[in-house]
Design a protein around this motif. Structure first.
Motif, PDB file in Angstrom:
ATOM      1  N   VAL A 171      -5.621  -5.656  -4.835  1.00 48.19           N
ATOM      2  CA  VAL A 171      -4.853  -6.833  -4.385  1.00 48.19           C
ATOM      3  C   VAL A 171      -5.323  -6.894  -2.729  1.00 48.19           C
ATOM      4  O   VAL A 171      -5.599  -8.238  -2.226  1.00 48.19           O
ATOM      5  N   LEU A 172      -5.554  -5.734  -2.058  1.00 45.04           N
ATOM      6  CA  LEU A 172      -5.951  -6.085  -0.871  1.00 45.04           C
ATOM      7  C   LEU A 172      -7.192  -6.650  -0.612  1.00 45.04           C
ATOM      8  O   LEU A 172      -7.689  -7.434   0.258  1.00 45.04           O
ATOM      9  N   PHE A 225     -13.547   0.838   2.370  1.00 44.50           N
ATOM     10  CA  PHE A 225     -12.847  -0.427   2.007  1.00 44.50           C
ATOM     11  C   PHE A 225     -12.630  -1.404   3.102  1.00 44.50           C
ATOM     12  O   PHE A 225     -12.205  -2.456   3.085  1.00 44.50           O
ATOM     13  N   ALA A 226     -13.095  -0.781   4.427  1.00 43.33           N
ATOM     14  CA  ALA A 226     -12.984  -1.744   5.692  1.00 43.33           C
ATOM     15  C   ALA A 226     -13.962  -2.876   5.547  1.00 43.33           C
ATOM     16  O   ALA A 226     -13.704  -3.884   6.399  1.00 43.33           O
ATOM     17  N   MET A 268      -3.799   7.444  -8.606  1.00 46.61           N
ATOM     18  CA  MET A 268      -4.850   6.794  -8.622  1.00 46.61           C
ATOM     19  C   MET A 268      -4.829   5.275  -9.073  1.00 46.61           C
ATOM     20  O   MET A 268      -5.419   4.433  -8.592  1.00 46.61           O
ATOM     21  N   ALA A 269      -4.052   4.996 -10.265  1.00 44.11           N
ATOM     22  CA  ALA A 269      -3.904   3.829 -10.769  1.00 44.11           C
ATOM     23  C   ALA A 269      -3.093   2.910  -9.829  1.00 44.11           C
ATOM     24  O   ALA A 269      -3.514   1.776  -9.316  1.00 44.11           O
ATOM     25  N   PHE A 270      -2.043   3.569  -9.136  1.00 44.16           N
ATOM     26  CA  PHE A 270      -1.263   2.806  -8.108  1.00 44.16           C
ATOM     27  C   PHE A 270      -1.967   2.467  -6.539  1.00 44.16           C
ATOM     28  O   PHE A 270      -2.133   1.328  -6.304  1.00 44.16           O
ATOM     29  N   LEU A 271      -2.734   3.412  -6.382  1.00 47.37           N
ATOM     30  CA  LEU A 271      -3.527   3.228  -5.091  1.00 47.37           C
ATOM     31  C   LEU A 271      -4.802   2.079  -5.392  1.00 47.37           C
ATOM     32  O   LEU A 271      -5.268   1.327  -4.502  1.00 47.37           O
ATOM     33  N   SER A 272      -5.543   2.484  -6.607  1.00 47.69           N
ATOM     34  CA  SER A 272      -6.594   1.317  -6.628  1.00 47.69           C
ATOM     35  C   SER A 272      -5.939   0.059  -7.024  1.00 47.69           C
ATOM     36  O   SER A 272      -6.710  -0.848  -6.618  1.00 47.69           O
ATOM     37  N   MET A 291       0.822  -1.099   0.082  1.00 47.37           N
ATOM     38  CA  MET A 291       0.067   0.121   0.140  1.00 47.37           C
ATOM     39  C   MET A 291       0.775   1.201   0.154  1.00 47.37           C
ATOM     40  O   MET A 291       0.202   2.537  -0.170  1.00 47.37           O
ATOM     41  N   SER A 292       2.025   1.168   0.204  1.00 54.35           N
ATOM     42  CA  SER A 292       2.966   2.255   0.094  1.00 54.35           C
ATOM     43  C   SER A 292       3.506   2.728  -1.316  1.00 54.35           C
ATOM     44  O   SER A 292       4.137   3.760  -1.426  1.00 54.35           O
ATOM     45  N   VAL A 293       3.269   2.020  -2.419  1.00 54.08           N
ATOM     46  CA  VAL A 293       3.574   2.290  -3.652  1.00 54.08           C
ATOM     47  C   VAL A 293       3.237   3.593  -4.194  1.00 54.08           C
ATOM     48  O   VAL A 293       3.952   4.072  -4.747  1.00 54.08           O
ATOM     49  N   ALA A 294       1.967   3.916  -3.909  1.00 47.25           N
ATOM     50  CA  ALA A 294       1.518   5.453  -4.466  1.00 47.25           C
ATOM     51  C   ALA A 294       2.200   6.257  -3.779  1.00 47.25           C
ATOM     52  O   ALA A 294       2.516   7.310  -4.190  1.00 47.25           O
TER      53      ALA A 294
END
Length: 589
Positions: free
Chosen positions: A139-140, A187-188, A130-134, A114-117
């Motif tokens: 995956v999550l 997303f929780a 947005m693409a990185f976070l989405s 989750m740190s990639v963005a």
């Protein structure tokens, strides 16, 4: 719909093997995610490179992802080393260590994912961030299903990743974080889905354990049943064998016309009991997997002639004609001789049982490189809707049941034995029938090497007559010995009965020279009947010999058959015995 909590067992209530299986499933997903994460980062890196953007933080992220992949692989190897020990000993302390290690590894994996963005930074294009976070959130979400086999593993993965997301959104999206943050809080729900998925895993494991336990109990019960039948087989067949011989002897000695009908009913009842006993025990052994087909070239004509001879008296007693159409002399088929004989005997006996008028034909036809053994009857026939299930155990045709005598309706076992034997030999089995006209059962066998000769015509079985000759019977059961003695004497045979080898040798020493010897396989003295038979053969080389046993399969019986000895299984039908002795005794009429 989720499974009600009260119906889902807790993690601690699962057996150790089940917990190991679930932990193995969750750990495998974590390991694969760590190994694939650097590869999945390639498209985003290429995108950054194309734009001329390459923050130092992305390099650090790549190094961290590669290091995590190496750590995950190393820890997995350690798990593979410890897992057999856990499966063997159920070491609770070692399992507790791994229940801390795997969630910790999953937490690091989630945080780095989750740190990639954040590593791309606020300077990257909005679409890229947005693409990185989405992508990371997808995956999550996906791991909510796969990692949740052990809820603690996904809990570490989710909480660390979710925390990084909440902290990084204001930094990555400084102008839009107030709008994006509430959306990402939704997303929780993934964690709730993980709980439901975990309950599904646990419930399925519990059901699998129940099924395994039930299967084990069923197999144990089946084993006990098979052991009981194997042990009781000899003791069950022995009295039925004795009753059959004595009933036949009483019927032959009867001079009272008023008792003739009653004695005939008794003989038919005993015969039905013999067939039912044999079919039930044989079917039980076959379904238990205790019978293996030993395919070999089998001469077809002698086997069919023997079956027709053995069942000829049964046909005559019912007022039916049993006709035989043999194949060319030398015709051989690929089959197990014992199973093939059992198939033909049961088919012919079944045809005789349900045929009231006319007769039965046992014939052989050539069919496309195969030989097809056929049994025709003039019975009531089988309805089309019953043909699919007529080979199942305890199943009878309604027309056949109505046509059979009240005391000879059977129990639907004969055709089931035929079907199982045919299956073991991989021989196709079929039925053609017309209501009110009769039925044709057929068994198709592969052809073996044969010497061709002209085909013989249909022949009727010769009638039963009186016998003359000498026979030695070794039988340790007093009732069975009395049955042998009385019946053979009534047939005109000079008979001597011995309870063991010493008495048998004493008969020979007194000058009795038998032309036929029948020896029980299991003698109460512990003496081997087969060893005694071999000794008697050396002393009486011209005598015909046969083993008689209430057992179906044993090392001694297999050895006897492999060495060419005839083996008769109790209860021996009197008509079969008479037909055999008529062939053996040279003075038989």
């Amino acid at each position: 719909m989720s499974t009600p909590p009260e119906l889902v067992p807790s993690w601690s209530a699962l057996p150790p093997d089940a917990r190991l299986q679930l932990l193995d499933t969750a750990f495998l997903r974590v390991r694969n995610g760590c190994l694939i994460m650097p590869v999945l980062g390639l498209p985003g890196s290429a995108w950054l490179g194309a734009l001329g953007l390459w923050p130092q933080s992305i390099t650090l992220w790549w190094v961290a992802a590669l290091c995590l992949a190496g750590v995950a692989w190393y820890v997995w190897r350690l798990w593979q080393r410890d897992r057999p020990r856990l499966a063997h000993t159920g070491d609770a302390a070692l399992l507790a260590i791994w229940l801390r290690r795997v969630p910790a590894l999953a937490a690091v994996y989630g945080a780095l994912l989750m740190s990639v963005a954040a590593c791309a930074g606020p300077g990257a294009p909005f679409e890229m961030r947005m693409a990185f976070l989405s992508g990371a959130m997808m995956v999550l979400a996906a791991n909510a299903t796969h990692q949740s086999a052990v809820l603690a593993v996904y809990q570490g993965f989710f909480l660390s990743g979710f925390a990084v997301t909440l902290l990084s959104v204001p930094y990555v999206f400084p102008e839009h974080w107030l709008y994006l943050l509430p959306m990402y809080l939704l997303f929780a729900v993934f964690f709730r889905n993980a709980r439901i998925s975990h309950q599904f895993f646990v419930r399925n494991v519990e059901l699998s354990e129940r099924f395994r336990a039930a299967k084990s109990e069923a197999e144990q019960a089946l084993s006990v049943k098979n052991q009981f039948l194997a042990t009781a087989s000899h003791d069950l067949r022995q009295p039925v064998h004795a009753v059959g011989l004595l009933a036949e002897s009483v019927a032959l000695r009867n001079r009272d016309a008023a008792l003739a009908g009653t004695l005939q009913d008794l003989r038919q009842g005993v015969q039905s009991l013999q067939w039912m006993c044999n079919a039930l025990l044989d079917l039980s052994r076959i379904e238990a997997g205790a019978v293996q087909a030993r395919l070999q070239p089998v001469a077809l004509a002698p086997l069919l002639h023997e079956v027709a001879t053995l069942l000829g008296e049964s046909a005559r007693a019912r007022g039916l004609a049993l006709r035989l159409r043999l194949p060319p002399v030398g015709t051989r088929v690929q089959a197990d001789p014992m199973l093939l004989r059992q198939c033909v005997v049961n088919l012919v006996h079944n045809a005789l049982r349900y045929t009231q008028h006319g007769g039965v034909l046992l014939a052989v036809r050539r069919r496309a490189g195969h030989w097809q053994v056929e049994v025709w009857d003039t019975g009531p026939g089988v309805a089309a809707e019953e043909r699919e299930r007529i080979f199942a155990p305890f199943t009878q045709s309604h027309n056949a049941a109505r046509a059979a005598d009240a005391d000879d309706v059977g129990y639907g076992l004969g055709l089931a034995v035929v079907a199982r034997c045919a299956e073991l030999m991989e021989a196709p089995l079929g039925l053609a029938s017309r209501l009110g006209r009769g039925s044709r059962f057929w068994l198709r066998l592969r052809s073996a090497a044969a010497s061709e000769a002209p085909r013989g015509g249909a022949a009727a079985v010769a009638p039963q007559g009186s016998l003359h000759g000498r026979c030695l019977v070794v039988e340790d059961d007093p009732q069975a010995a009395a049955g042998w003695q009385q019946l053979l004497q009534d047939w005109g045979v000079q008979v001597r009965c011995a309870a063991d080898g010493a008495e048998a040798l004493a008969c020979l020493a007194q000058g009795f020279a038998p032309q036929a010897i029948l020896c029980d396989q299991r003698l109460r003295s512990g003496e081997s009947g087969f060893a005694l038979l071999q000794r008697l053969q050396a002393l009486c080389p011209d005598a015909a010999l046969a083993m008689v046993s209430g057992e179906w399969d044993s090392p001694a019986l297999r050895q006897a058959e492999e060495e060419g000895y005839l083996v008769l299984r109790k209860p021996v039908p009197p008509e079969h015995l008479h037909a055999l002795l008529r062939q053996w005794l040279p003075d038989g009429a």
